[in-house]
Write a protein that holds these residues in place. Sequence first.
Motif, PDB file in Angstrom:
ATOM      1  N   ARG A  20       0.839  -1.198   0.000  1.00 31.07           N
ATOM      2  CA  ARG A  20       0.000   0.000   0.000  1.00 31.07           C
ATOM      3  C   ARG A  20       0.874   1.247   0.000  1.00 31.07           C
ATOM      4  N   LEU A  21       2.015   1.140  -0.635  1.00 34.16           N
ATOM      5  CA  LEU A  21       2.967   2.230  -0.688  1.00 34.16           C
ATOM      6  C   LEU A  21       2.351   3.395  -1.467  1.00 34.16           C
ATOM      7  N   ARG A  22       2.226   4.541  -0.811  1.00 39.38           N
ATOM      8  CA  ARG A  22       1.645   5.714  -1.457  1.00 39.38           C
ATOM      9  C   ARG A  22       2.699   6.398  -2.316  1.00 39.38           C
ATOM     10  N   LEU A  23       2.500   6.365  -3.609  1.00 41.48           N
ATOM     11  CA  LEU A  23       3.432   7.030  -4.509  1.00 41.48           C
ATOM     12  C   LEU A  23       2.682   8.031  -5.368  1.00 41.48           C
ATOM     13  N   ILE A  24       3.236   9.200  -5.452  1.00 40.24           N
ATOM     14  CA  ILE A  24       2.728  10.232  -6.342  1.00 40.24           C
ATOM     15  C   ILE A  24       3.766  10.459  -7.434  1.00 40.24           C
ATOM     16  N   CYS A  25       5.024  10.336  -7.046  1.00 39.16           N
ATOM     17  CA  CYS A  25       6.146  10.648  -7.928  1.00 39.16           C
ATOM     18  C   CYS A  25       6.435   9.522  -8.915  1.00 39.16           C
ATOM     19  N   SER A  26       6.880   9.912 -10.091  1.00 37.35           N
ATOM     20  CA  SER A  26       7.277   8.942 -11.103  1.00 37.35           C
ATOM     21  C   SER A  26       8.702   8.465 -10.834  1.00 37.35           C
ATOM     22  N   PRO A  27       8.977   7.188 -11.100  1.00 39.67           N
ATOM     23  CA  PRO A  27      10.337   6.676 -10.889  1.00 39.67           C
ATOM     24  C   PRO A  27      11.267   7.037 -12.044  1.00 39.67           C
ATOM     25  N   ILE A  28      12.573   6.932 -11.772  1.00 36.34           N
ATOM     26  CA  ILE A  28      13.610   7.100 -12.800  1.00 36.34           C
ATOM     27  C   ILE A  28      14.416   5.812 -12.836  1.00 36.34           C
ATOM     28  N   HIS A  29      14.651   5.292 -14.045  1.00 31.40           N
ATOM     29  CA  HIS A  29      15.476   4.101 -14.222  1.00 31.40           C
ATOM     30  C   HIS A  29      16.805   4.527 -14.827  1.00 31.40           C
ATOM     31  N   HIS A  30      17.909   4.101 -14.197  1.00 32.09           N
ATOM     32  CA  HIS A  30      19.241   4.449 -14.692  1.00 32.09           C
ATOM     33  C   HIS A  30      20.204   3.321 -14.358  1.00 32.09           C
ATOM     34  N   GLU A  31      20.773   2.715 -15.387  1.00 29.57           N
ATOM     35  CA  GLU A  31      21.785   1.668 -15.260  1.00 29.57           C
ATOM     36  C   GLU A  31      21.376   0.556 -14.287  1.00 29.57           C
ATOM     37  N   GLY A  32      20.152   0.054 -14.456  1.00 32.90           N
ATOM     38  CA  GLY A  32      19.689  -1.083 -13.676  1.00 32.90           C
ATOM     39  C   GLY A  32      19.113  -0.758 -12.311  1.00 32.90           C
ATOM     40  N   LEU A  33      19.129   0.516 -11.935  1.00 32.23           N
ATOM     41  CA  LEU A  33      18.561   0.931 -10.653  1.00 32.23           C
ATOM     42  C   LEU A  33      17.360   1.840 -10.895  1.00 32.23           C
ATOM     43  N   VAL A  34      16.346   1.684 -10.062  1.00 31.68           N
ATOM     44  CA  VAL A  34      15.166   2.536 -10.120  1.00 31.68           C
ATOM     45  C   VAL A  34      15.162   3.414  -8.872  1.00 31.68           C
ATOM     46  N   TYR A  35      14.916   4.710  -9.067  1.00 37.08           N
ATOM     47  CA  TYR A  35      14.902   5.697  -7.990  1.00 37.08           C
ATOM     48  C   TYR A  35      13.509   6.295  -7.902  1.00 37.08           C
ATOM     49  N   PHE A  36      12.946   6.384  -6.703  1.00 38.19           N
ATOM     50  CA  PHE A  36      11.686   7.097  -6.509  1.00 38.19           C
ATOM     51  C   PHE A  36      11.558   7.500  -5.052  1.00 38.19           C
ATOM     52  N   THR A  37      10.663   8.442  -4.792  1.00 34.27           N
ATOM     53  CA  THR A  37      10.452   8.934  -3.433  1.00 34.27           C
ATOM     54  C   THR A  37       8.987   8.820  -3.051  1.00 34.27           C
ATOM     55  N   GLY A  41       9.350  12.109   1.574  1.00 34.14           N
ATOM     56  CA  GLY A  41      10.762  12.308   1.301  1.00 34.14           C
ATOM     57  C   GLY A  41      11.634  11.071   1.437  1.00 34.14           C
ATOM     58  N   LEU A  42      11.040   9.901   1.597  1.00 35.00           N
ATOM     59  CA  LEU A  42      11.836   8.680   1.687  1.00 35.00           C
ATOM     60  C   LEU A  42      12.228   8.237   0.278  1.00 35.00           C
ATOM     61  N   LEU A  43      13.532   8.208   0.025  1.00 37.08           N
ATOM     62  CA  LEU A  43      14.088   7.801  -1.262  1.00 37.08           C
ATOM     63  C   LEU A  43      14.290   6.296  -1.267  1.00 37.08           C
ATOM     64  N   PHE A  44      13.855   5.645  -2.341  1.00 37.91           N
ATOM     65  CA  PHE A  44      14.090   4.225  -2.560  1.00 37.91           C
ATOM     66  C   PHE A  44      15.013   4.081  -3.760  1.00 37.91           C
ATOM     67  N   VAL A  45      15.989   3.193  -3.657  1.00 34.49           N
ATOM     68  CA  VAL A  45      16.809   2.812  -4.791  1.00 34.49           C
ATOM     69  C   VAL A  45      16.687   1.296  -4.886  1.00 34.49           C
ATOM     70  N   ILE A  46      16.207   0.819  -6.038  1.00 36.24           N
ATOM     71  CA  ILE A  46      15.882  -0.588  -6.232  1.00 36.24           C
ATOM     72  C   ILE A  46      16.742  -1.168  -7.352  1.00 36.24           C
ATOM     73  N   ASP A  47      17.325  -2.327  -7.113  1.00 40.89           N
ATOM     74  CA  ASP A  47      18.000  -3.087  -8.155  1.00 40.89           C
ATOM     75  C   ASP A  47      16.920  -3.921  -8.832  1.00 40.89           C
ATOM     76  N   VAL A  48      16.584  -3.578 -10.076  1.00 45.14           N
ATOM     77  CA  VAL A  48      15.454  -4.240 -10.735  1.00 45.14           C
ATOM     78  C   VAL A  48      15.770  -5.659 -11.189  1.00 45.14           C
ATOM     79  N   VAL A  49      17.019  -5.996 -11.390  1.00 48.78           N
ATOM     80  CA  VAL A  49      17.388  -7.356 -11.773  1.00 48.78           C
ATOM     81  C   VAL A  49      17.297  -8.287 -10.562  1.00 48.78           C
ATOM     82  N   ALA A  50      17.831  -7.841  -9.432  1.00 48.68           N
ATOM     83  CA  ALA A  50      17.818  -8.655  -8.212  1.00 48.68           C
ATOM     84  C   ALA A  50      16.494  -8.542  -7.446  1.00 48.68           C
ATOM     85  N   ASN A  51      15.623  -7.593  -7.835  1.00 47.90           N
ATOM     86  CA  ASN A  51      14.366  -7.349  -7.130  1.00 47.90           C
ATOM     87  C   ASN A  51      14.592  -7.025  -5.653  1.00 47.90           C
ATOM     88  N   GLN A  52      15.604  -6.216  -5.366  1.00 46.25           N
ATOM     89  CA  GLN A  52      15.945  -5.898  -3.989  1.00 46.25           C
ATOM     90  C   GLN A  52      16.151  -4.391  -3.808  1.00 46.25           C
TER      91      GLN A  52
END
Length: 146
Positions: A20-37, A41-52
């Motif tokens: 139920r993660l509330r997201l308004i902001c669009s993510p950015i994908h760069h070199e295998g990592l996804v960034y969103f807030t 103001g909590l920033l997430f950086v996700i490795d999309v290949v490892a799903n972590q």
Amino acid sequence: MQEPCQFEKTGDFRDFRRSRLRLICSPIHHEGLVYFTRPDGLLFVIDVVANQIVYMKYLQTNWWTDGQRGQDSASLTMDGKHLYYFDISGTCIIFKPGRKYEEVARNRIEQAAPLGYINNFKSTPIIDGERIYLKAEDHLYCIGKK
């Protein structure tokens, strides 16, 4: 502050869709990592290949002291080598993309509003060459070289 969802507890990106993660902001994908807030103001950086989750970090800005967290809505912006996070009061945090957080600069549009006052910087900034265009409630700012 929001309660952690299953995605935040497990770090498994597959839990993101079930959260139920509330997201308004669009993510950015760069070199295998996804960034969103999140709006707080909590920033997430996700490795999309490892799903972590690579890391999470609160991007703390000056207006947090008034307990008004949770209202940011501008998406992250990238100029190719840096990511830009703008909060609702006009504070900008610039950081490098990558597997660890590395802040490059922190700036604030001083004329925008005194600390603690929300000036409604809700729009996602646009980067055009060496200029950043940022819309506030009543103004459009152009930041960069003349």
